[in-house]
Write a protein that holds these residues in place. Structure first.
Motif, mmCIF file in Angstrom:
data_model
loop_
_atom_site.group_PDB
_atom_site.id
_atom_site.type_symbol
_atom_site.label_atom_id
_atom_site.label_comp_id
_atom_site.label_asym_id
_atom_site.label_seq_id
_atom_site.Cartn_x
_atom_site.Cartn_y
_atom_site.Cartn_z
ATOM 1 N N ASP A 128 48.710 45.726 -6.487
ATOM 2 C CA ASP A 128 48.541 45.526 -5.127
ATOM 3 C C ASP A 128 49.610 45.037 -4.339
ATOM 4 O O ASP A 128 49.657 44.639 -3.163
ATOM 5 C CB ASP A 128 47.142 44.937 -4.875
ATOM 6 C CG ASP A 128 47.365 43.228 -5.113
ATOM 7 O OD1 ASP A 128 47.874 42.846 -5.990
ATOM 8 O OD2 ASP A 128 46.265 42.419 -4.657
ATOM 9 N N GLN A 129 50.958 44.703 -4.924
ATOM 10 C CA GLN A 129 51.914 44.260 -4.262
ATOM 11 C C GLN A 129 53.076 45.342 -4.665
ATOM 12 O O GLN A 129 54.227 44.789 -5.380
ATOM 13 C CB GLN A 129 52.157 42.764 -4.835
ATOM 14 C CG GLN A 129 51.311 41.975 -4.546
ATOM 15 C CD GLN A 129 51.820 40.467 -4.534
ATOM 16 O OE1 GLN A 129 53.055 40.231 -4.698
ATOM 17 N NE2 GLN A 129 50.981 39.632 -4.583
ATOM 18 N N PRO A 130 53.137 46.528 -4.169
ATOM 19 C CA PRO A 130 54.343 47.200 -4.410
ATOM 20 C C PRO A 130 55.397 46.944 -3.924
ATOM 21 O O PRO A 130 55.550 46.016 -3.024
ATOM 22 C CB PRO A 130 53.901 48.572 -3.838
ATOM 23 C CG PRO A 130 52.768 48.342 -2.769
ATOM 24 C CD PRO A 130 52.269 47.105 -3.112
ATOM 25 N N THR A 131 56.799 47.359 -4.466
ATOM 26 C CA THR A 131 57.844 46.709 -4.015
ATOM 27 C C THR A 131 59.069 47.928 -3.897
ATOM 28 O O THR A 131 58.843 48.846 -4.551
ATOM 29 C CB THR A 131 58.472 45.858 -4.833
ATOM 30 O OG1 THR A 131 59.683 45.080 -4.397
ATOM 31 C CG2 THR A 131 58.767 46.199 -6.652
ATOM 32 N N THR A 132 60.008 47.479 -3.078
ATOM 33 C CA THR A 132 61.305 48.567 -3.027
ATOM 34 C C THR A 132 62.290 47.786 -3.760
ATOM 35 O O THR A 132 63.381 48.478 -3.631
ATOM 36 C CB THR A 132 61.438 49.029 -1.566
ATOM 37 O OG1 THR A 132 61.759 47.656 -0.856
ATOM 38 C CG2 THR A 132 60.136 49.792 -1.049
ATOM 39 N N GLN A 133 62.071 46.744 -4.261
ATOM 40 C CA GLN A 133 63.340 46.079 -4.767
ATOM 41 C C GLN A 133 63.564 46.584 -6.163
ATOM 42 O O GLN A 133 62.906 46.884 -6.854
ATOM 43 C CB GLN A 133 62.874 44.378 -4.998
ATOM 44 C CG GLN A 133 62.613 43.693 -3.643
ATOM 45 C CD GLN A 133 62.080 42.254 -4.195
ATOM 46 O OE1 GLN A 133 63.039 41.500 -4.325
ATOM 47 N NE2 GLN A 133 60.986 41.984 -4.100
ATOM 48 N N PRO A 134 64.861 46.846 -6.210
ATOM 49 C CA PRO A 134 65.306 47.351 -7.633
ATOM 50 C C PRO A 134 65.002 46.516 -8.992
ATOM 51 O O PRO A 134 64.937 45.244 -8.846
ATOM 52 C CB PRO A 134 66.793 47.310 -7.404
ATOM 53 C CG PRO A 134 67.231 46.246 -6.614
ATOM 54 C CD PRO A 134 65.972 46.446 -5.622
ATOM 55 N N TRP A 135 64.710 47.156 -9.904
ATOM 56 C CA TRP A 135 64.435 46.397 -11.186
ATOM 57 C C TRP A 135 62.993 45.725 -11.238
ATOM 58 O O TRP A 135 62.793 45.084 -12.365
ATOM 59 C CB TRP A 135 65.532 46.005 -11.699
ATOM 60 C CG TRP A 135 66.797 46.508 -11.930
ATOM 61 C CD1 TRP A 135 66.827 47.817 -12.528
ATOM 62 C CD2 TRP A 135 67.951 46.354 -10.980
ATOM 63 N NE1 TRP A 135 68.237 48.340 -12.300
ATOM 64 C CE2 TRP A 135 68.865 47.495 -11.473
ATOM 65 C CE3 TRP A 135 68.355 45.481 -10.100
ATOM 66 C CZ2 TRP A 135 70.142 47.381 -11.019
ATOM 67 C CZ3 TRP A 135 69.612 45.421 -9.593
ATOM 68 C CH2 TRP A 135 70.601 46.454 -9.885
ATOM 69 N N ARG A 136 62.166 45.878 -10.361
ATOM 70 C CA ARG A 136 61.023 45.099 -10.367
ATOM 71 C C ARG A 136 59.854 46.015 -10.185
ATOM 72 O O ARG A 136 59.935 46.999 -9.479
ATOM 73 C CB ARG A 136 60.894 44.037 -9.276
ATOM 74 C CG ARG A 136 61.836 42.856 -9.812
ATOM 75 C CD ARG A 136 62.219 41.879 -8.483
ATOM 76 N NE ARG A 136 63.576 42.596 -8.262
ATOM 77 C CZ ARG A 136 64.290 42.121 -7.238
ATOM 78 N NH1 ARG A 136 64.131 40.978 -6.835
ATOM 79 N NH2 ARG A 136 65.581 42.547 -7.049
ATOM 80 N N GLY A 137 58.624 45.712 -10.755
ATOM 81 C CA GLY A 137 57.498 46.438 -10.681
ATOM 82 C C GLY A 137 56.563 46.372 -9.394
ATOM 83 O O GLY A 137 55.729 47.133 -8.863
ATOM 84 N N SER A 138 56.608 44.948 -9.156
ATOM 85 C CA SER A 138 55.830 44.446 -7.944
ATOM 86 C C SER A 138 56.662 43.528 -7.041
ATOM 87 O O SER A 138 57.706 42.755 -7.699
ATOM 88 C CB SER A 138 54.308 43.985 -8.440
ATOM 89 O OG SER A 138 54.468 42.958 -9.268
#
Length: 150
Positions: A128-138
């Motif tokens: 429930d915490q999507p991300t646009t940061q590289p190399w991370r899933g949340s």
């Protein structure tokens, strides 16, 4: 320790061209995890000395080694991961190691093996915490360059 697979031409799991090992075993059981099939640490294939040597040889023409899973820092995986990291750094002192774990850095910072890890991505996957940061899933997960913590 067992492993599920490794990639010898990976540009997704860290900076540059990498060899990426996916170990089995994870007790975090994060809902929505894309590697749920490797939570059982008895699944996969044994990580033998021969597999470790082959993996290290594959790293020769790469920028670094990435360790994912499952969870490389599952207590049952730690001895084999520590040995792999130690041997990698002996053989390739100028290359880096990236490691993904569901543990928080504060929970594992005492581990001696982290001396050989250059980048740690920590924290459980939270769907429930999507991300646009590289190399991370949340979005809760942190990318920690460990040299600044030594």
């Amino acid at each position: 320790m067992n492993y599920d697979r490794y990639y010898t031409c990976d540009v997704v799991n860290g900076e540059g061209l990498r060899v990426t090992l996916f170990v089995t075993g994870c007790t975090h059981a994060c809902p929505g995890c894309y590697n749920e099939s490797i939570w059982n640490r008895r699944s996969g294939k044994p990580f033998t000395d021969e597999v470790r040597q082959r993996l290290l040889e594959e790293c020769r023409d790469h920028d670094g080694l990435s360790l994912s899973g499952g969870d490389p820092l599952l207590p049952a995986n730690r001895p084999a991961i520590a040995e792999l990291c130690r041997l990698f750094k002996q053989q390739y002192p100028d290359k880096d190691i990236w490691l993904w774990t569901g543990y928080l850095f504060e929970e594992v910072r005492h581990l001696e093996m982290l001396r050989d890890v250059d980048v740690l991505i920590d924290g459980r996957y939270l769907q429930d915490q999507p991300t646009t940061q590289p190399w991370r899933g949340s979005d809760n997960q942190r990318l920690i360059r460990l040299a600044s913590h030594r």
